[in-house]
Design a protein around this motif. Structure first.
Motif, PDB file in Angstrom:
ATOM      1  N   GLU A  59       0.679   6.877  -6.624  1.00  0.00           N
ATOM      2  CA  GLU A  59      -0.349   7.781  -7.198  1.00  0.00           C
ATOM      3  C   GLU A  59       0.114   9.065  -6.723  1.00  0.00           C
ATOM      4  O   GLU A  59      -0.006  10.093  -7.524  1.00  0.00           O
ATOM      5  CB  GLU A  59      -1.556   7.313  -6.039  1.00  0.00           C
ATOM      6  CG  GLU A  59      -2.208   6.084  -6.567  1.00  0.00           C
ATOM      7  CD  GLU A  59      -2.982   6.218  -7.623  1.00  0.00           C
ATOM      8  OE1 GLU A  59      -3.124   6.865  -8.313  1.00  0.00           O
ATOM      9  OE2 GLU A  59      -3.153   4.826  -8.309  1.00  0.00           O
ATOM     10  N   GLU A 113      -6.912   3.472   3.827  1.00  0.00           N
ATOM     11  CA  GLU A 113      -7.865   2.385   4.678  1.00  0.00           C
ATOM     12  C   GLU A 113      -7.079   0.949   4.728  1.00  0.00           C
ATOM     13  O   GLU A 113      -7.474   0.358   5.724  1.00  0.00           O
ATOM     14  CB  GLU A 113      -8.886   2.394   4.085  1.00  0.00           C
ATOM     15  CG  GLU A 113      -9.802   3.715   4.222  1.00  0.00           C
ATOM     16  CD  GLU A 113     -11.173   3.812   3.127  1.00  0.00           C
ATOM     17  OE1 GLU A 113     -11.386   2.785   2.320  1.00  0.00           O
ATOM     18  OE2 GLU A 113     -12.060   4.630   3.615  1.00  0.00           O
ATOM     19  N   ARG A 114      -6.521   0.623   3.668  1.00  0.00           N
ATOM     20  CA  ARG A 114      -6.140  -0.581   3.501  1.00  0.00           C
ATOM     21  C   ARG A 114      -5.014  -0.633   4.638  1.00  0.00           C
ATOM     22  O   ARG A 114      -4.877  -1.677   5.447  1.00  0.00           O
ATOM     23  CB  ARG A 114      -5.270  -1.043   2.344  1.00  0.00           C
ATOM     24  CG  ARG A 114      -4.871  -2.354   2.002  1.00  0.00           C
ATOM     25  CD  ARG A 114      -4.208  -2.565   0.618  1.00  0.00           C
ATOM     26  NE  ARG A 114      -3.418  -3.606   0.351  1.00  0.00           N
ATOM     27  CZ  ARG A 114      -2.899  -3.839  -0.708  1.00  0.00           C
ATOM     28  NH1 ARG A 114      -2.962  -3.182  -1.744  1.00  0.00           N
ATOM     29  NH2 ARG A 114      -1.800  -4.849  -0.779  1.00  0.00           N
ATOM     30  N   LEU A 135      -6.969   7.248  -0.858  1.00  0.00           N
ATOM     31  CA  LEU A 135      -7.621   6.882   0.424  1.00  0.00           C
ATOM     32  C   LEU A 135      -7.783   5.347   0.750  1.00  0.00           C
ATOM     33  O   LEU A 135      -8.034   4.930   1.715  1.00  0.00           O
ATOM     34  CB  LEU A 135      -9.242   7.354   0.539  1.00  0.00           C
ATOM     35  CG  LEU A 135      -9.845   7.389   1.736  1.00  0.00           C
ATOM     36  CD1 LEU A 135      -9.327   7.767   3.007  1.00  0.00           C
ATOM     37  CD2 LEU A 135     -11.379   8.138   1.463  1.00  0.00           C
ATOM     38  N   VAL A 136      -8.019   4.802  -0.405  1.00  0.00           N
ATOM     39  CA  VAL A 136      -8.189   3.317  -0.506  1.00  0.00           C
ATOM     40  C   VAL A 136      -6.898   2.561   0.095  1.00  0.00           C
ATOM     41  O   VAL A 136      -7.069   1.638   0.876  1.00  0.00           O
ATOM     42  CB  VAL A 136      -8.775   2.821  -1.858  1.00  0.00           C
ATOM     43  CG1 VAL A 136      -8.482   1.376  -1.838  1.00  0.00           C
ATOM     44  CG2 VAL A 136     -10.103   3.411  -2.342  1.00  0.00           C
ATOM     45  N   GLU A 137      -5.778   2.897  -0.389  1.00  0.00           N
ATOM     46  CA  GLU A 137      -4.643   2.762   0.143  1.00  0.00           C
ATOM     47  C   GLU A 137      -4.436   2.816   1.652  1.00  0.00           C
ATOM     48  O   GLU A 137      -3.875   1.955   2.556  1.00  0.00           O
ATOM     49  CB  GLU A 137      -3.467   3.133  -0.444  1.00  0.00           C
ATOM     50  CG  GLU A 137      -3.454   2.666  -2.033  1.00  0.00           C
ATOM     51  CD  GLU A 137      -3.338   1.183  -2.236  1.00  0.00           C
ATOM     52  OE1 GLU A 137      -2.686   0.382  -1.439  1.00  0.00           O
ATOM     53  OE2 GLU A 137      -3.856   0.620  -3.456  1.00  0.00           O
ATOM     54  N   ASP A 188      -6.659  -6.855  -2.230  1.00  0.00           N
ATOM     55  CA  ASP A 188      -7.731  -6.266  -1.840  1.00  0.00           C
ATOM     56  C   ASP A 188      -8.900  -7.141  -1.511  1.00  0.00           C
ATOM     57  O   ASP A 188      -9.815  -7.065  -0.719  1.00  0.00           O
ATOM     58  CB  ASP A 188      -8.170  -5.171  -3.094  1.00  0.00           C
ATOM     59  CG  ASP A 188      -7.503  -4.081  -2.992  1.00  0.00           C
ATOM     60  OD1 ASP A 188      -6.605  -3.735  -1.870  1.00  0.00           O
ATOM     61  OD2 ASP A 188      -7.194  -3.484  -4.033  1.00  0.00           O
ATOM     62  N   PRO A 192       0.901  -1.304  -0.053  1.00  0.00           N
ATOM     63  CA  PRO A 192       0.198  -0.061   0.118  1.00  0.00           C
ATOM     64  C   PRO A 192       0.671   1.127  -0.049  1.00  0.00           C
ATOM     65  O   PRO A 192       0.388   2.478  -0.821  1.00  0.00           O
ATOM     66  CB  PRO A 192      -0.904  -0.198   1.385  1.00  0.00           C
ATOM     67  CG  PRO A 192      -0.065  -1.003   2.142  1.00  0.00           C
ATOM     68  CD  PRO A 192       0.581  -2.018   1.451  1.00  0.00           C
ATOM     69  N   ARG A 248      -9.172   9.598  -4.243  1.00  0.00           N
ATOM     70  CA  ARG A 248     -10.134   8.524  -3.833  1.00  0.00           C
ATOM     71  C   ARG A 248      -9.060   7.241  -3.842  1.00  0.00           C
ATOM     72  O   ARG A 248      -9.149   6.399  -2.616  1.00  0.00           O
ATOM     73  CB  ARG A 248     -10.949   8.239  -4.620  1.00  0.00           C
ATOM     74  CG  ARG A 248     -11.985   7.184  -4.639  1.00  0.00           C
ATOM     75  CD  ARG A 248     -13.372   7.119  -5.367  1.00  0.00           C
ATOM     76  NE  ARG A 248     -12.744   7.383  -6.770  1.00  0.00           N
ATOM     77  CZ  ARG A 248     -13.017   8.409  -7.626  1.00  0.00           C
ATOM     78  NH1 ARG A 248     -13.354   9.523  -7.174  1.00  0.00           N
ATOM     79  NH2 ARG A 248     -12.508   8.509  -8.872  1.00  0.00           N
ATOM     80  N   GLU A 249      -8.131   7.155  -4.531  1.00  0.00           N
ATOM     81  CA  GLU A 249      -7.329   6.061  -4.581  1.00  0.00           C
ATOM     82  C   GLU A 249      -6.341   5.783  -3.537  1.00  0.00           C
ATOM     83  O   GLU A 249      -6.160   4.870  -2.972  1.00  0.00           O
ATOM     84  CB  GLU A 249      -6.564   5.771  -6.078  1.00  0.00           C
ATOM     85  CG  GLU A 249      -7.557   5.605  -7.228  1.00  0.00           C
ATOM     86  CD  GLU A 249      -6.794   5.728  -8.499  1.00  0.00           C
ATOM     87  OE1 GLU A 249      -5.317   6.116  -8.425  1.00  0.00           O
ATOM     88  OE2 GLU A 249      -7.294   5.473  -9.487  1.00  0.00           O
ATOM     89  N   ARG A 301      -6.354  -1.082   8.073  1.00  0.00           N
ATOM     90  CA  ARG A 301      -6.735  -2.365   8.578  1.00  0.00           C
ATOM     91  C   ARG A 301      -5.678  -3.104   8.868  1.00  0.00           C
ATOM     92  O   ARG A 301      -5.811  -3.863   9.716  1.00  0.00           O
ATOM     93  CB  ARG A 301      -7.836  -3.035   7.462  1.00  0.00           C
ATOM     94  CG  ARG A 301      -9.040  -2.461   7.130  1.00  0.00           C
ATOM     95  CD  ARG A 301      -9.864  -3.130   6.383  1.00  0.00           C
ATOM     96  NE  ARG A 301      -9.296  -3.230   4.848  1.00  0.00           N
ATOM     97  CZ  ARG A 301      -9.518  -2.452   3.937  1.00  0.00           C
ATOM     98  NH1 ARG A 301     -10.155  -1.429   3.935  1.00  0.00           N
ATOM     99  NH2 ARG A 301      -8.630  -2.955   2.743  1.00  0.00           N
ATOM    100  N   ASP A 329      -9.750  11.568  -8.428  1.00  0.00           N
ATOM    101  CA  ASP A 329      -9.351  10.284  -8.264  1.00  0.00           C
ATOM    102  C   ASP A 329      -8.031   9.792  -7.485  1.00  0.00           C
ATOM    103  O   ASP A 329      -8.068   8.832  -7.021  1.00  0.00           O
ATOM    104  CB  ASP A 329      -9.294   9.968  -9.928  1.00  0.00           C
ATOM    105  CG  ASP A 329     -10.359   9.783 -10.688  1.00  0.00           C
ATOM    106  OD1 ASP A 329     -11.327  10.039 -10.121  1.00  0.00           O
ATOM    107  OD2 ASP A 329     -10.525  10.315 -11.972  1.00  0.00           O
TER     108      ASP A 329
END
Length: 461
Positions: free
Chosen positions: A258, A283-284, A279-281, A410, A251, A276-277, A287, A273
Motif C-alpha cells: 500500500e 490493527e491486524r 490502519l486495517v493491516e 481477515d 500484514p 484506511r487500508e 491483534r 484510502d
C-alpha cells in the motif's frame, strides 16, 4: 579447596570407605586386646587363687611346712594378722612380706595388685593375690605372687597380630572398594559421554540407560524423559516462531505494498484510502501481537491468578453485550449463580474467543449456555454452522490452525483464538471440548465450580 577436595570422586569415596574400615578395625582391635588382657589376667588370678587355696588347706590342717610348696608360684607367704611372715616358699623373704601397708590391706580385701618384679629379683612384673584362712594361732593370709610374663607375651603377640591383620584387611578393603566404586560409577561415565554428544540442536539424542534397573538406570530414564520434553518444547517453540513470522509477513507485505503504491503513484491513489487500508493491516498486526503476548505469558512458569470469585452468568451476559450488532445474534441461557474461581479477564478472553469463532462460522445464531453439575461449572457456546469434523476436533486447538483454507485471513483470524482459550482453561484446572450441535458445533468449557445453585435459566438476546 583442600587436597581431599581436589581428588576424584572415586578416590574420595575409596578413601572414605577405607578410613571408615580402618577406624572400625582399629576400634575392634583395641576392644579385642582389652578383652584378651582381661581374660588372661582373670585366668592368671584364678590359677594363683587355686594355688593359694591349696596352701591354705595345708595351713588349716596344722603347722604348715616351711618352706612352703610353690605349686608353680614365684613366691608364696603365710602372713598373720600382725603382718609377720609365718612361712614362705624357698624364693621368698621369710622376714618381710611381699606386700605391706595399703597393698597388704587391698590384698586381704580380695583385690589383685601388680608388683614390680625387681623387688623380688624377677625381671617381669608380678601379680599378687591373697587367700584368707584360719590357722591354729589365728587368722592368717596366704599371699601368692605369680609372674605376668606369659600374659604380657600373649598380649604383645596379639597386638602384633591385630596390627598386621588390620593393616592387611584395610589394604584389601581399599582395593575392593576402589574396584567396586569404579564399577559402580562406570554408568556415570557413560551418561556423561552421552550428555557430551547432546548439542541442544535437536536430533532426538538420548542418554544410554545402564542395565540393572538400579538408581542410575532410573535416573537415566528420568533424564531421557526430560530430554524428550525439552525436545518437544524446543520443536514447539521453533514451530511457533516460524508460524508467527509467517503470519506477520502477510500484514507487513500488504502494508508495504500500500505504501509503495502510494509513493509511486501519488496522483492515482487516494491518501485517505491508503491510510484506511494501512490502519486495517496495523490493527491486524496488533491483534496478532496481542495474541502472541498472551501465549508467551501462558507459556511462562508463573501461575495464572485464580483467586477471584467470578459469576459465569454475568460474564456470559457481558460478552454477549459486547458483540451486539454482529452478523448473527448471540443469546445467553444462564443458570442462576454459577460461579468459579479464576482470573476474570482471562476467562472473559476465553468466552470472547469462543463466541467470536462461533459468530464467524454460524449460519443464523449463536447461543451461550451456563449450567452447573455438582462440583463443575459448564459453559457451552453453540453455533448452527457447518460443524467441526471429528478428525479435526483436537487439531483446531493447535496454534495457527485454520480448517478452511479458502477462507481469507481477515475473516478467519490468526488461528490463535482457540489455542489461547484452551491454554487459559487448562491453567484454571478445566477442559475445553468440541461436540456436535446438529447442526453446527458446540464448544464446552468445564471449570471447577466455586458455588453451585441451580436455578431457572434466563435467556438474554
Amino acid at each position: 579447596m583442600g587436597v581431599f577436595g581436589r581428588l576424584s570422586l572415586r578416590a574420595r569415596l575409596s578413601l572414605a570407605a577405607t578410613a571408615m574400615a580402618a577406624v572400625g578395625l582399629g576400634i575392634g582391635g583395641i576392644l579385642l586386646l582389652i578383652a584378651l588382657d582381661r581374660a588372661l589376667l582373670g585366668a592368671l588370678d584364678e590359677t594363683a587363687r587355686r594355688q593359694g587355696e591349696d596352701i591354705a588347706a595345708l595351713v588349716e590342717s596344722g603347722q604348715p611346712p616351711n618352706p612352703l610348696p610353690s605349686f608353680g608360684a614365684v613366691v608364696a607367704q603365710v602372713i598373720d594378722a600382725e603382718g609377720r611372715v609365718l612361712a614362705s616358699t624357698p624364693g621368698g623373704d621369710r622376714l618381710t612380706p611381699v606386700v605391706a601397708g595399703d597393698d597388704l590391706a587391698a590384698v586381704r580385701a580380695g583385690e589383685a595388685i601388680e608388683l614390680d618384679g625387681t623387688r623380688l629379683g624377677q625381671p617381669d612384673p608380678l601379680r599378687v593375690i591373697g587367700v584368707p584362712t584360719d590357722a591354729v594361732s589365728g587368722p592368717v593370709t596366704v599371699l601368692v605372687a605369680v609372674s605376668l610374663e606369659e600374659q604380657q607375651r600373649s598380649v604383645e603377640f596379639a597386638k602384633i597380630g591385630v596390627a598386621a591383620g588390620g593393616a592387611a584387611v584395610t589394604a584389601a578393603l581399599a582395593v575392593l572398594s576402589w574396584l567396586v566404586i569404579v564399577r559402580a560409577l562406570r554408568p556415570v561415565d557413560q551418561l556423561r559421554g552421552g550428555a557430551e554428544e547432546i548439542t541442544g540442536a535437536g536430533g532426538g539424542h538420548r542418554l544410554p540407560v545402564p542395565a540393572g534397573g538400579d538408581e542410575l538406570s532410573r535416573l537415566a530414564v528420568t533424564l531421557n524423559d526430560m530430554l524428550g520434553r525439552l525436545d518437544a518444547a524446543a520443536a514447539r517453540q521453533r514451530a511457533f516462531v516460524a508460524d508467527a513470522a509467517h503470519e506477520l509477513r502477510s500484514p507487513i507485505a500488504a502494508l508495504r505494498t500500500e505504501l509503495e503504491v502510494a509513493l509511486a503513484h501519488p496522483d492515482a491513489v487516494d491518501p485517505h484510502d491508503t491510510a484506511r487500508e494501512a490502519l486495517v493491516e496495523v490493527e491486524r498486526m496488533g491483534r496478532l501481537v496481542d495474541d502472541l503476548l498472551v501465549l508467551a505469558h501462558l507459556d511462562s512458569p508463573r501461575p495464572v491468578r485464580r483467586d477471584e470469585l467470578i459469576s459465569l452468568d454475568e460474564l456470559a451476559v457481558e460478552v454477549a453485550d459486547g458483540v451486539r450488532g454482529a452478523r448473527v445474534p448471540v443469546s445467553v441461557a444462564a443458570g442462576a449463580d454459577v460461579h468459579t474461581r479464576g482470573h476474570r479477564d482471562s476467562l472473559s478472553r476465553v468466552l470472547r474467543n469462543l463466541v467470536g469463532n462461533a459468530v464467524r462460522h454460524a449460519s443464523s445464531s449463536v447461543t451461550v449456555t451456563v449450567t452447573a453439575a455438582g462440583s463443575l461449572a459448564r459453559l457451552a457456546v453453540t453455533d448452527d454452522g457447518a460443524g467441526v469434523p471429528p478428525a479435526d476436533r483436537e487439531r483446531i486447538f493447535e496454534r495457527f490452525t485454520r480448517l478452511d483454507d479458502a477462507r481469507d485471513r481477515d475473516a478467519g483470524g490468526s488461528g490463535l483464538g482457540l489455542a489461547i482459550a484452551r491454554e487459559i482453561v487448562v491453567a484454571h484446572g478445566g477442559t475445553v471440548t468440541v461436540e456436535d450441535a446438529e447442526p453446527g458445533a458446540r464448544f464446552v468449557v468445564t471449570l471447577p465450580a466455586a458455588r453451585t445453585t441451580v436455578g431457572a435459566p434466563r435467556a438474554v438476546t
